[in-house]
Design a protein around this motif. Structure first.
Motif, PDB file in Angstrom:
ATOM      1  N   LYS A 151      32.750  59.155   4.534  1.00 45.60           N
ATOM      2  CA  LYS A 151      33.824  58.530   4.609  1.00 45.60           C
ATOM      3  C   LYS A 151      34.495  58.396   6.047  1.00 45.60           C
ATOM      4  CE  LYS A 151      37.140  62.223   4.386  1.00 45.60           C
ATOM      5  NZ  LYS A 151      38.200  62.887   3.340  1.00 45.60           N
ATOM      6  N   ASN A 152      35.256  57.413   6.264  1.00 47.02           N
ATOM      7  CA  ASN A 152      35.878  56.935   7.226  1.00 47.02           C
ATOM      8  C   ASN A 152      37.091  58.014   7.740  1.00 47.02           C
ATOM      9  OD1 ASN A 152      36.998  55.883   9.639  1.00 47.02           O
ATOM     10  ND2 ASN A 152      37.644  53.948   8.687  1.00 47.02           N
ATOM     11  N   ARG A 153      36.695  58.809   8.716  1.00 50.22           N
ATOM     12  CA  ARG A 153      37.991  59.651   9.185  1.00 50.22           C
ATOM     13  C   ARG A 153      38.554  59.428  10.707  1.00 50.22           C
ATOM     14  NH1 ARG A 153      33.471  61.726   8.233  1.00 50.22           N
ATOM     15  NH2 ARG A 153      32.950  61.753  10.517  1.00 50.22           N
ATOM     16  N   GLY A 154      38.928  57.857  10.549  1.00 48.89           N
ATOM     17  CA  GLY A 154      39.751  57.195  11.611  1.00 48.89           C
ATOM     18  C   GLY A 154      40.519  58.002  12.323  1.00 48.89           C
ATOM     19  N   THR A 155      40.943  58.184  13.417  1.00 47.00           N
ATOM     20  CA  THR A 155      42.056  58.992  14.147  1.00 47.00           C
ATOM     21  C   THR A 155      43.187  58.132  14.269  1.00 47.00           C
ATOM     22  OG1 THR A 155      40.585  60.605  15.179  1.00 47.00           O
ATOM     23  CG2 THR A 155      42.738  60.576  16.013  1.00 47.00           C
ATOM     24  N   LYS A 163      48.106  49.248   2.312  1.00 46.58           N
ATOM     25  CA  LYS A 163      46.700  49.968   2.681  1.00 46.58           C
ATOM     26  C   LYS A 163      46.844  50.378   3.922  1.00 46.58           C
ATOM     27  CE  LYS A 163      42.088  49.546   2.259  1.00 46.58           C
ATOM     28  NZ  LYS A 163      40.971  48.947   1.705  1.00 46.58           N
ATOM     29  N   THR A 164      46.349  51.658   4.114  1.00 45.02           N
ATOM     30  CA  THR A 164      46.196  52.474   5.623  1.00 45.02           C
ATOM     31  C   THR A 164      44.801  52.237   5.910  1.00 45.02           C
ATOM     32  OG1 THR A 164      47.718  54.043   4.534  1.00 45.02           O
ATOM     33  CG2 THR A 164      46.339  54.595   6.966  1.00 45.02           C
ATOM     34  N   ILE A 165      44.915  51.246   7.311  1.00 44.84           N
ATOM     35  CA  ILE A 165      43.643  50.939   7.983  1.00 44.84           C
ATOM     36  C   ILE A 165      43.331  52.066   8.906  1.00 44.84           C
ATOM     37  CG2 ILE A 165      42.261  49.284   9.344  1.00 44.84           C
ATOM     38  CD1 ILE A 165      43.224  48.420   6.276  1.00 44.84           C
ATOM     39  N   LYS A 166      41.939  52.721   8.992  1.00 48.03           N
ATOM     40  CA  LYS A 166      41.595  53.566  10.051  1.00 48.03           C
ATOM     41  C   LYS A 166      40.620  53.094  10.798  1.00 48.03           C
ATOM     42  CE  LYS A 166      41.929  56.855   6.125  1.00 48.03           C
ATOM     43  NZ  LYS A 166      41.254  58.090   5.422  1.00 48.03           N
ATOM     44  N   PHE A 167      40.454  53.678  12.013  1.00 47.30           N
ATOM     45  CA  PHE A 167      39.555  53.300  12.936  1.00 47.30           C
ATOM     46  C   PHE A 167      39.529  54.411  14.160  1.00 47.30           C
ATOM     47  CE2 PHE A 167      43.091  50.929  14.773  1.00 47.30           C
ATOM     48  CZ  PHE A 167      42.990  51.118  16.136  1.00 47.30           C
ATOM     49  N   ALA A 168      38.414  54.253  14.999  1.00 48.23           N
ATOM     50  CA  ALA A 168      38.363  55.389  16.087  1.00 48.23           C
ATOM     51  C   ALA A 168      37.803  56.785  15.265  1.00 48.23           C
ATOM     52  CB  ALA A 168      39.599  55.724  16.793  1.00 48.23           C
ATOM     53  N   ASN A 169      36.752  56.512  14.466  1.00 43.13           N
ATOM     54  CA  ASN A 169      36.346  57.679  13.856  1.00 43.13           C
ATOM     55  C   ASN A 169      35.959  58.940  14.689  1.00 43.13           C
ATOM     56  OD1 ASN A 169      35.437  58.400  11.106  1.00 43.13           O
ATOM     57  ND2 ASN A 169      33.451  57.677  11.230  1.00 43.13           N
ATOM     58  N   ASP A 170      36.352  59.910  14.280  1.00 46.54           N
ATOM     59  CA  ASP A 170      36.095  61.263  15.010  1.00 46.54           C
ATOM     60  C   ASP A 170      36.447  61.347  16.396  1.00 46.54           C
ATOM     61  OD1 ASP A 170      34.619  62.495  12.645  1.00 46.54           O
ATOM     62  OD2 ASP A 170      33.022  61.528  13.185  1.00 46.54           O
ATOM     63  N   MET A 171      37.590  60.664  16.734  1.00 48.17           N
ATOM     64  CA  MET A 171      38.053  60.519  17.837  1.00 48.17           C
ATOM     65  C   MET A 171      39.186  61.740  18.373  1.00 48.17           C
ATOM     66  SD  MET A 171      40.020  57.921  20.256  1.00 48.17           S
ATOM     67  CE  MET A 171      38.598  56.713  20.473  1.00 48.17           C
ATOM     68  N   ASP A 172      39.211  62.410  19.518  1.00 44.55           N
ATOM     69  CA  ASP A 172      40.194  63.632  19.632  1.00 44.55           C
ATOM     70  C   ASP A 172      41.578  62.841  19.540  1.00 44.55           C
ATOM     71  OD1 ASP A 172      38.597  65.785  19.911  1.00 44.55           O
ATOM     72  OD2 ASP A 172      37.937  65.370  21.855  1.00 44.55           O
ATOM     73  N   GLN A 173      42.702  63.630  19.203  1.00 47.64           N
ATOM     74  CA  GLN A 173      44.216  63.183  19.188  1.00 47.64           C
ATOM     75  C   GLN A 173      44.287  62.778  20.611  1.00 47.64           C
ATOM     76  OE1 GLN A 173      46.392  65.630  17.050  1.00 47.64           O
ATOM     77  NE2 GLN A 173      48.278  64.757  17.908  1.00 47.64           N
ATOM     78  N   ALA A 174      44.136  63.507  21.804  1.00 45.68           N
ATOM     79  CA  ALA A 174      44.433  62.985  23.084  1.00 45.68           C
ATOM     80  C   ALA A 174      44.079  61.979  23.503  1.00 45.68           C
ATOM     81  CB  ALA A 174      44.226  64.153  23.943  1.00 45.68           C
ATOM     82  N   GLU A 175      42.895  61.427  23.508  1.00 48.75           N
ATOM     83  CA  GLU A 175      42.343  60.072  23.717  1.00 48.75           C
ATOM     84  C   GLU A 175      42.733  59.124  22.694  1.00 48.75           C
ATOM     85  OE1 GLU A 175      37.963  57.959  24.610  1.00 48.75           O
ATOM     86  OE2 GLU A 175      37.967  59.914  23.313  1.00 48.75           O
ATOM     87  N   ALA A 176      43.050  59.253  21.460  1.00 46.31           N
ATOM     88  CA  ALA A 176      43.845  58.186  20.766  1.00 46.31           C
ATOM     89  C   ALA A 176      44.981  57.923  20.992  1.00 46.31           C
ATOM     90  CB  ALA A 176      43.534  58.830  19.287  1.00 46.31           C
ATOM     91  N   ASN A 177      45.870  59.096  21.664  1.00 44.56           N
ATOM     92  CA  ASN A 177      47.143  58.875  22.066  1.00 44.56           C
ATOM     93  C   ASN A 177      47.107  57.956  23.173  1.00 44.56           C
ATOM     94  OD1 ASN A 177      48.808  59.980  20.166  1.00 44.56           O
ATOM     95  ND2 ASN A 177      48.372  62.085  21.188  1.00 44.56           N
TER      96      ASN A 177
END
Length: 195
Positions: A151-155, A163-177
């Motif tokens: 499954k997609n674990r987009g951060t 619908k909730t769209i997810k991307f940046a799979n398996d990215m750390d929270q700090a980098e996503a911020n």
């Protein structure tokens, strides 16, 4: 002393906006397990498929008896399972998410992900950009019995209609911020996209 983590994403500013390239995270235990599973899959497919073909040519098409029907159903299910594992393994080995954002739209593509079609979203309809890190869980023999491996674990997430769209799979929270703050400070995302 630990060196600061550089992150996995490449953020490139283009003439129209930003392109963010995120390589798939390499989960080595999963890659090793799926590789071994594919070897067993191929042996099983060879054994049962070869037996079915040999039986078909030796006995001709004398109706679908139970054992032949079971072999056909098994081969179809086994082949579909193998295709799903090949898709997942190729994603973990060479996959990349490519997110392109400009003033009007955001597009999400997955390079080297079989069966994934590119998605384009109107930025005026995109709401509630937020970060939600979902841990990767892969249990060989345990209580966990879902398909979390696939499954997609987009951060990075946003709402598009209902619908909730997810991307940046398996990215750390700090980098996503950091990525969201870069897009917000550049003006490509505004406060309406975060409400």
């Amino acid at each position: 002393m630990e060196r600061p983590y550089d992150g996995i994403a490449n953020i490139d500013q283009t003439s129209n906006g930003y392109q963010i390239t995120i390589p798939a995270k390499k989960h080595m235990p999963v890659i090793a397990f799926l590789s071994l599973w594919l070897v067993a899959w191929f042996i099983g497919l060879n054994f049962v498929g070869g037996s079915f073909v040999k039986d078909f040519f030796n006995n001709g098409n004398s109706g679908l008896e139970f054992d032949r029907l079971f072999q056909v159903i098994w081969l179809i299910g086994w082949t579909l399972g193998g295709l799903l594992v090949i898709k997942t393994l190729s994603w973990y080995l060479i996959g990349k998410e490519i997110i392109v954002i400009d003033r009007e739209q955001i597009s999400i593509a997955r390079k080297n992900d079989i069966f994934f079609r590119n998605k384009i979203f109107d930025l005026r309809e995109v709401k509630n950009f937020h970060i939600e890190e979902e841990p990767f869980e892969f249990v060989f023999w345990g209580r966990r019995n879902d398909l979390s491996l696939f499954k997609n674990r987009g951060t990075i997430r946003f709402e598009y209609g209902f619908k909730t769209i997810k991307f940046a799979n398996d990215m750390d929270q700090a980098e996503a911020n950091y990525i969201l703050e870069t897009l917000r400070s550049s003006g490509y995302l505004n406060s309406a996209n975060f409400d």
